[in-house]
Design an enzyme around this catalytic site. Sequence first.
Site, PDB file in Angstrom:
ATOM      1  N   ALA A 167       0.839  -1.196   0.000  1.00 15.50           N
ATOM      2  CA  ALA A 167       0.000   0.000   0.000  1.00 15.50           C
ATOM      3  C   ALA A 167       0.876   1.249   0.000  1.00 15.50           C
ATOM      4  O   ALA A 167       2.096   1.166  -0.141  1.00 15.50           O
ATOM      5  CB  ALA A 167      -0.915  -0.015   1.216  1.00 15.50           C
ATOM      6  N   ASN A 168       0.260   2.400   0.127  1.00 20.77           N
ATOM      7  CA  ASN A 168       1.012   3.646   0.283  1.00 20.77           C
ATOM      8  C   ASN A 168       0.255   4.581   1.212  1.00 20.77           C
ATOM      9  O   ASN A 168      -0.828   4.250   1.678  1.00 20.77           O
ATOM     10  CB  ASN A 168       1.295   4.282  -1.089  1.00 20.77           C
ATOM     11  CG  ASN A 168       0.018   4.660  -1.805  1.00 20.77           C
ATOM     12  OD1 ASN A 168      -0.727   5.521  -1.365  1.00 20.77           O
ATOM     13  ND2 ASN A 168      -0.258   3.978  -2.925  1.00 20.77           N
ATOM     14  N   ARG A 169       0.801   5.742   1.479  1.00 25.87           N
ATOM     15  CA  ARG A 169       0.278   6.619   2.523  1.00 25.87           C
ATOM     16  C   ARG A 169      -0.859   7.536   2.086  1.00 25.87           C
ATOM     17  O   ARG A 169      -1.253   8.427   2.831  1.00 25.87           O
ATOM     18  CB  ARG A 169       1.407   7.496   3.084  1.00 25.87           C
ATOM     19  CG  ARG A 169       2.427   6.729   3.855  1.00 25.87           C
ATOM     20  CD  ARG A 169       3.408   7.674   4.549  1.00 25.87           C
ATOM     21  NE  ARG A 169       4.522   6.944   5.109  1.00 25.87           N
ATOM     22  CZ  ARG A 169       4.459   6.270   6.257  1.00 25.87           C
ATOM     23  NH1 ARG A 169       3.341   6.247   6.964  1.00 25.87           N
ATOM     24  NH2 ARG A 169       5.515   5.625   6.684  1.00 25.87           N
TER      25      ARG A 169
END
Length: 220
Positions: free
Chosen positions: A33-35
């Site tokens: 995932a990412n932020r």
Amino acid sequence: QRAGPAARPLTGRRALVTAGPTHEPIDPVRYIANRSSGKQGFAIAGALADLGAEVTLVAGPVSLPTPPGIRRVDVETAREMAAAVEAALPADVAVMVAAVADWRVEPSGQKIKKPADGTPPALMLGENPDILAGLSAGPRRPRLVVGFAAETNDVIAHATAKRQRKGCDWIVANDVSGDVMGGEANSVHIITAAGVESWDRLPKGEVAARIAQRIADELA
Ligand code: CTP
Ligand code: CA
């Protein structure tokens, strides 16, 4: 105040917005995932609806309420997002705010266990489809295609090159070197064929309202 048609200049226009991260499963319990929080994309979808547009919001996994008057399609992976974008066409304008995962893995059907000898498993990454580039080059290209670029350094140079590479009309370049991802404010540059416009650091809602108004002016 939503008085006359002047206040709702996007009435009758169809807008497509992507927002949030994508999750790329590794196995049934893990993912890449990412932020991205989705806040900027959701705010833009809401601002376009406020100006009268018929908005489809394709959202990755986020914990945000749906802005009023919007059709929301929830997706998990980049490939699901690409399919949802295709299904939402035609549109007059597309604003691709999502932080799409660049890579995916071929997920294991079962939870990957730690091997007894302690060797970490190697993840084989494959590239995800570029949704923005595909839309820009595709047969059902919206009249106005807006991409985002999250950069930590050489923001304008990277984003200018990205605009060319992706074939979109505008790039909204995001300086994510500080607390932008997940934060409440954003500092952006708008890169068009005409050049670069740099805006002061503003709340994400204000960035959204200005982008929506600029889109309305462009489609007028
Ligand atoms: N984007 C997309 N599909 C992808 C990757 C990115 O549609 N697979 C879109 C994003 O929604 C954004 C724009 O492309 O509008 C730029 O995303 P960004 O991650 O900044 O660009 P990349 O080309 O992936 O370059 P890099 O991550 O290497 O900077
Ligand atoms: Ca990327």
